[in-house]
Design a protein around this motif. Structure first.
Motif, short mmCIF file in Angstrom:
data_model
loop_
_atom_site.label_atom_id
_atom_site.label_comp_id
_atom_site.label_asym_id
_atom_site.label_seq_id
_atom_site.Cartn_x
_atom_site.Cartn_y
_atom_site.Cartn_z
N ALA A 99 0.82 -1.31 0.06
CA ALA A 99 -0.14 0.05 -0.10
C ALA A 99 0.82 1.13 -0.07
CB ALA A 99 -0.95 0.04 1.26
N SER A 100 1.95 1.46 0.86
CA SER A 100 2.78 2.39 0.92
C SER A 100 4.07 1.97 1.59
CB SER A 100 2.23 3.34 1.78
OG SER A 100 1.99 3.15 3.04
N VAL A 101 5.08 2.59 1.28
CA VAL A 101 6.54 2.44 1.80
C VAL A 101 6.24 2.21 3.64
CG1 VAL A 101 8.82 3.09 2.32
CG2 VAL A 101 7.89 3.19 0.28
N ARG A 102 5.62 3.34 4.17
CA ARG A 102 5.43 3.36 5.40
C ARG A 102 4.87 2.11 6.19
NH1 ARG A 102 1.40 3.84 9.84
NH2 ARG A 102 2.38 5.07 11.36
N ASP A 103 3.59 1.78 5.43
CA ASP A 103 2.77 0.58 5.92
C ASP A 103 3.51 -0.79 5.86
OD1 ASP A 103 0.96 2.25 6.58
OD2 ASP A 103 -0.46 1.88 4.78
N ASP A 104 4.28 -0.65 4.69
CA ASP A 104 5.21 -2.10 4.54
C ASP A 104 6.29 -2.25 5.33
OD1 ASP A 104 3.52 -2.67 2.41
OD2 ASP A 104 5.00 -2.28 0.78
N LEU A 105 7.07 -1.05 5.72
CA LEU A 105 8.09 -1.07 6.80
C LEU A 105 7.63 -1.50 7.97
CD1 LEU A 105 10.07 1.96 5.52
CD2 LEU A 105 10.75 -0.30 5.31
N VAL A 106 6.30 -1.06 8.36
CA VAL A 106 5.85 -1.25 9.75
C VAL A 106 5.65 -2.76 9.83
CG1 VAL A 106 3.57 -0.82 11.15
CG2 VAL A 106 4.79 1.04 10.07
N VAL A 107 4.96 -3.27 8.65
CA VAL A 107 4.64 -4.68 9.04
C VAL A 107 5.95 -5.57 9.17
CG1 VAL A 107 3.98 -6.78 7.30
CG2 VAL A 107 2.51 -4.70 7.31
N LEU A 108 6.92 -5.15 8.47
CA LEU A 108 8.44 -5.96 8.54
C LEU A 108 8.84 -5.68 10.00
CD1 LEU A 108 9.78 -5.25 5.07
CD2 LEU A 108 8.66 -7.38 5.62
N LEU A 109 8.88 -4.61 10.45
CA LEU A 109 9.39 -4.30 11.69
C LEU A 109 8.67 -4.97 13.05
CD1 LEU A 109 11.42 -2.21 10.13
CD2 LEU A 109 11.10 -0.96 12.15
N GLU A 110 7.25 -4.89 12.65
CA GLU A 110 6.37 -5.45 13.70
C GLU A 110 6.57 -7.04 13.71
OE1 GLU A 110 3.33 -6.25 16.36
OE2 GLU A 110 4.65 -4.51 15.77
N PHE A 111 6.87 -7.63 12.49
CA PHE A 111 7.44 -8.86 12.50
C PHE A 111 8.57 -9.16 13.58
CE2 PHE A 111 10.29 -12.30 10.68
CZ PHE A 111 9.39 -13.33 10.77
N LEU A 112 9.72 -8.39 13.27
CA LEU A 112 10.90 -8.48 13.93
C LEU A 112 10.60 -8.26 15.38
CD1 LEU A 112 13.35 -6.45 11.78
CD2 LEU A 112 13.43 -8.94 12.13
N ARG A 113 9.58 -7.41 15.71
CA ARG A 113 9.24 -7.16 17.16
C ARG A 113 8.79 -8.49 17.85
NH1 ARG A 113 5.30 -5.48 20.88
NH2 ARG A 113 3.67 -6.10 19.25
N ARG A 114 7.82 -9.04 17.12
CA ARG A 114 7.32 -10.16 17.63
C ARG A 114 8.10 -11.50 17.82
NH1 ARG A 114 1.85 -9.98 18.13
NH2 ARG A 114 0.54 -8.27 17.09
N ARG A 115 9.04 -11.58 16.75
CA ARG A 115 10.23 -12.66 17.12
C ARG A 115 10.97 -12.37 18.28
NH1 ARG A 115 9.35 -17.01 15.97
NH2 ARG A 115 11.59 -17.54 15.38
N GLY A 116 11.36 -10.98 18.42
CA GLY A 116 12.01 -10.90 19.81
C GLY A 116 11.35 -11.12 21.05
N LEU A 117 10.06 -10.65 21.06
CA LEU A 117 9.19 -11.22 22.25
C LEU A 117 9.20 -12.82 22.24
CD1 LEU A 117 6.25 -8.67 21.72
CD2 LEU A 117 8.20 -8.85 23.55
N ALA A 118 8.98 -13.35 21.19
CA ALA A 118 9.03 -14.84 21.25
C ALA A 118 10.49 -15.45 22.02
CB ALA A 118 8.97 -15.49 19.86
#
Length: 221
Positions: A99-118
């Motif tokens: 949709a946008s660079v901003r939204d795409d980057l948020v999706v990718l970084l949110e994945f890293l955040r959740r992996r960090g929590l795991a």
């Protein structure tokens, strides 16, 4: 016997050898054996056994499989440990929506955040990652085969952003990717006491984008 008096199996080995070769060629790989081996390695590591103390012989014995079965699947301990790592990191990175660079980057970084929590909540994952880091060749191979694909996804989003004018096109893509990703990785992997709260991905992306968006030129009279 053949008509010439030559044993029928002379050119192909004994019947038993021929059967073994046929089994090696056609026998499907057992997922149950794969699972048993990987779970055995994880159990041993969790019990405090180091990677250096593990041997293919010990792993086969503890898993209750033959050593030959182990070597049919993995050429050595390094290849086996890579599969062990992948078994703990088997969550697929989400596909950016585009949709946008901003939204795409948020999706990718949110994945890293959740992996960090795991990772923080999994004693096994922490133990394995800590041990693998002590083996540079293994750690580098893991990065080459697993982490590189995730980096390329970020590069692709940024290149698209440069093409659409959402991001300055005069910036180095790899350096720019590090500006987005490094704050999350630093908190998740190096500073485990730091907060990984919801909204962190958005804050990182918005902060960096503020500095790398194209700026309108001003013209003096």
């Amino acid at each position: 016997m053949t008509g010439t008096g030559t044993p029928a199996h002379e050119n192909t080995g004994t019947p038993a050898q021929g059967t073994a070769r046929a089994e090696r060629r056609g026998r499907p790989r057992s997922a149950a054996v794969d699972t048993a081996v990987v779970e055995t390695v994880l159990r041993l590591l969790e019990q405090g056994v180091t990677i250096g103390e593990l041997s293919m012989e010990r792993i086969a014995r503890e898993a209750g499989v033959g050593k030959a079965a182990l070597y049919r699947r993995w050429a050595g301990k390094e290849e086996l440990m890579l599969d062990v790592l992948r078994s703990l990191d088997d969550v697929s990175q989400p596909e950016p929506p585009g949709a946008s660079v901003r939204d795409d980057l948020v999706v990718l970084l949110e994945f890293l955040r959740r992996r960090g929590l795991a990772k923080r909540s999994s004693a096994v994952l922490r133990t394995v990652v800590t041990q693998v880091k002590a083996h540079p060749r293994l750690w580098n191979e893991y990065h080459r085969t697993v982490v590189t694909a995730r980096r390329e996804a970020v590069f692709a989003v940024l290149r698209r952003g440069m093409a659409t004018g959402e991001v300055r096109s005069d910036l180095d893509v790899e350096l720019l990717a590090e500006l987005f990703v490094s704050p999350m990785l630093t908190r998740a992997l190096l500073h485990e006491w730091e907060d990984l709260s919801e909204g962190l991905a958005e804050r990182i992306v918005d902060t960096v984008l503020e500095g790398v968006r194209p700026r309108e030129r001003t013209f003096s009279g």
